[in-house]
Design an enzyme around this catalytic site. Structure first.
Site, mmCIF file in Angstrom:
data_model
loop_
_atom_site.group_PDB
_atom_site.id
_atom_site.type_symbol
_atom_site.label_atom_id
_atom_site.label_comp_id
_atom_site.label_asym_id
_atom_site.label_seq_id
_atom_site.Cartn_x
_atom_site.Cartn_y
_atom_site.Cartn_z
ATOM 1 N N LYS A 110 -16.407 33.030 -27.779
ATOM 2 C CA LYS A 110 -15.871 33.232 -29.134
ATOM 3 C C LYS A 110 -14.476 33.832 -29.077
ATOM 4 O O LYS A 110 -13.592 33.456 -29.845
ATOM 5 C CB LYS A 110 -16.814 34.103 -29.964
ATOM 6 C CG LYS A 110 -18.053 33.303 -30.356
ATOM 7 C CD LYS A 110 -18.931 33.988 -31.368
ATOM 8 C CE LYS A 110 -19.989 33.024 -31.863
ATOM 9 N NZ LYS A 110 -21.253 33.644 -32.201
ATOM 10 N N LYS A 188 -21.570 21.007 -27.024
ATOM 11 C CA LYS A 188 -22.813 21.471 -27.628
ATOM 12 C C LYS A 188 -22.656 21.486 -29.151
ATOM 13 O O LYS A 188 -21.616 21.934 -29.653
ATOM 14 C CB LYS A 188 -23.091 22.912 -27.132
ATOM 15 C CG LYS A 188 -24.406 23.465 -27.626
ATOM 16 C CD LYS A 188 -24.462 24.981 -27.550
ATOM 17 C CE LYS A 188 -24.012 25.613 -28.846
ATOM 18 N NZ LYS A 188 -24.731 26.815 -29.274
ATOM 19 N N LYS A 191 -22.534 25.383 -35.152
ATOM 20 C CA LYS A 191 -21.881 25.682 -36.420
ATOM 21 C C LYS A 191 -20.449 26.138 -36.183
ATOM 22 O O LYS A 191 -19.551 25.839 -36.949
ATOM 23 C CB LYS A 191 -22.644 26.808 -37.141
ATOM 24 C CG LYS A 191 -23.919 26.337 -37.793
ATOM 25 C CD LYS A 191 -24.840 27.509 -38.169
ATOM 26 C CE LYS A 191 -25.868 27.766 -37.111
ATOM 27 N NZ LYS A 191 -26.879 28.749 -37.386
HETATM 28 P P1 ADP Z 1 -25.126 27.818 -33.765
HETATM 29 O O1 ADP Z 1 -24.718 27.691 -32.322
HETATM 30 O O2 ADP Z 1 -24.916 26.554 -34.508
HETATM 31 O O3 ADP Z 1 -24.523 29.027 -34.440
HETATM 32 P P2 ADP Z 1 -27.459 29.418 -33.555
HETATM 33 O O4 ADP Z 1 -26.702 30.172 -32.510
HETATM 34 O O5 ADP Z 1 -27.771 30.113 -34.839
HETATM 35 O O6 ADP Z 1 -26.689 28.050 -33.800
HETATM 36 O O7 ADP Z 1 -28.785 28.884 -32.902
HETATM 37 C C1 ADP Z 1 -30.091 29.032 -33.422
HETATM 38 C C2 ADP Z 1 -31.069 28.384 -32.466
HETATM 39 O O8 ADP Z 1 -30.757 27.001 -32.315
HETATM 40 C C3 ADP Z 1 -31.048 28.968 -31.046
HETATM 41 O O9 ADP Z 1 -32.361 28.975 -30.515
HETATM 42 C C4 ADP Z 1 -30.179 28.027 -30.292
HETATM 43 O O10 ADP Z 1 -30.463 28.016 -28.916
HETATM 44 C C5 ADP Z 1 -30.537 26.698 -30.943
HETATM 45 N N1 ADP Z 1 -29.411 25.774 -30.848
HETATM 46 C C6 ADP Z 1 -28.226 25.866 -31.474
HETATM 47 N N2 ADP Z 1 -27.417 24.856 -31.157
HETATM 48 C C7 ADP Z 1 -28.121 24.071 -30.280
HETATM 49 C C8 ADP Z 1 -27.845 22.864 -29.589
HETATM 50 N N3 ADP Z 1 -26.689 22.244 -29.737
HETATM 51 N N4 ADP Z 1 -28.794 22.369 -28.783
HETATM 52 C C9 ADP Z 1 -29.977 22.993 -28.632
HETATM 53 N N5 ADP Z 1 -30.311 24.132 -29.264
HETATM 54 C C10 ADP Z 1 -29.392 24.679 -30.079
#
Ligand code: ADP
Ligand code: TRP
Length: 324
Positions: A110, A188, A191
């Site tokens: 980040k 990956k 958001k």
């Molecule tokens: P983001 O990365 O979009 O902010 P979060 O960090 O809130 O998403 O992730 C919430 C859950 O979703 C976690 O368990 C995370 O490992 C899973 N997750 C988020 N993005 C992915 C992805 N691209 N592939 C697999 N799992 C994901």
């Protein structure tokens, strides 16, 4: 067995969240005592607008319920409804090493992307450790990006136990079946990268994110490597082994264009989520029902967290918890 996981309400939920986390969470309900929470305190590191945070938090609760979470089998709650967790986070921060936090990929990533780091962003993994340890969690189902955070949780719990005795339960990571879903640009899906396809997007918005998936310049007739194609990587999530094999064969044979497979993906998303979309509308119209679910979930979670914190306080020489 206590199963626990959390998702930040830091934006609209996407296919990475669904296939990487939520689908697995829902599949596990009934297999143990499941606690799933909306990490609103964590989201404060990025969402710093009151109305937006409240809206996104409710969206995540509604999404879980619409996608099949059964409140009779799993508790769903807001992180901030269990204040004991933030107290535990402070206590854990006194045993967590600076070096450990400095090695966190999510933080480094980040900062590298230009986010101005707050103290909260830096200590994010300590709050996450408290989330997990407060409930004596045994299993934490997450996507691949969270593995390091759970390793850090084990390290922090180990440091606490080494000082104060066997007080905290060390959790295990459980990767879901599809722990890394790619986004529209091949990184990956996240958001924070602006490369998501939202679970509940529809119409033009959904179409433009699917049509925007980055592909190479091979023409329709050219044979293609399915594994190197972002559209294939996403579309395969919707297919069983047989259909996946047939699609891969079409890629290799040539004669399939990216526009065509994008349309197939669009149809797959619409079909898969159609019933959940309808359920979501019903839930959005009934905020009281959603609040009831969250309140019941928080009551169960809170009593579990209080039991842990009593042990922790005693072990450290702090007085018993004041009444709630
Ligand atoms: P983001 O990365 O979009 O902010 P979060 O960090 O809130 O998403 O992730 C919430 C859950 O979703 C976690 O368990 C995370 O490992 C899973 N997750 C988020 N993005 C992915 C992805 N691209 N592939 C697999 N799992 C994901
Ligand atoms: N950090 C997780 C994410 O961004 C969300 C989260 C917070 C979490 N606390 C947790 C996940 C505890 C599992 C367990 O996805």
């Amino acid at each position: 067995m206590r199963i626990l996981s959390g998702i930040q309400p830091s934006g609209r939920l996407h296919l990475g969240n669904y296939f990487g986390a939520i689908r697995g969470h829902i599949a596990l309900q009934g297999e143990g005592e499941c606690f799933y929470f909306i990490a609103d305190l964590h989201a404060l590191t990025t969402i710093q607008n009151a109305d937006e945070l409240a809206l996104l938090t409710r969206e995540v609760a509604v999404a879980y319920l619409a996608l099949g979470l059964d409140p009779g089998k799993a508790s769903l709650f807001r992180q901030s409804d269990v204040p004991e967790v933030t107290e535990l986070a402070w206590i854990l921060s006194t045993v967590a090493g600076m070096g450990l936090l400095e090695r966190a990929h999510a933080y480094k990533d980040k900062v590298a992307r230009g986010l101005k780091p707050s103290v909260g962003l830096f200590t994010y993994p300590v709050l996450m450790a408290a989330d997990i340890l407060a409930y004596d969690s045994n299993v934490v189902p997450v996507g691949e990006d969270q593995v390091q955070h759970i390793e850090m949780t084990r390290d922090i719990a180990g440091a606490f136990n080494a000082l104060y005795g066997e007080v905290l339960v060390l959790p295990e990571t459980r990767l879901t079946e599809t722990p890394r879903v790619v986004g529209t640009d091949g990184q990956k899906m996240s958001k924070s990268y602006g490369n998501t396809i939202e679970i509940f997007a529809s119409g033009k918005a959904l179409k433009s994110s699917v049509m925007g998936i980055v592909t190479d310049s091979r023409g329709v007739a050219d044979p293609k490597d399915p594994e190197a194609c972002n559209v294939f990587q996403i579309l395969k999530l919707f297919l069983d082994a047989g259909a996946r094999g047939r699609l891969a064969a079409r890629y290799r044979a040539g004669g399939v264009g990216y526009g065509e497979v994008k349309k197939e993906l669009l149809a797959a998303i619409e079909t898969r989520f159609a019933p959940h979309r309808a359920e979501r509308e019903t839930l959005l119209a009934d905020p009281d029902r959603v609040e009831r679910v969250l309140a019941e979930g928080a009551a169960k979670a809170r009593s579990a967290a209080r039991r842990t914190l009593e042990r922790v306080r005693k072990a450290c020489g702090l007085p018993a918890l004041p009444s709630p």
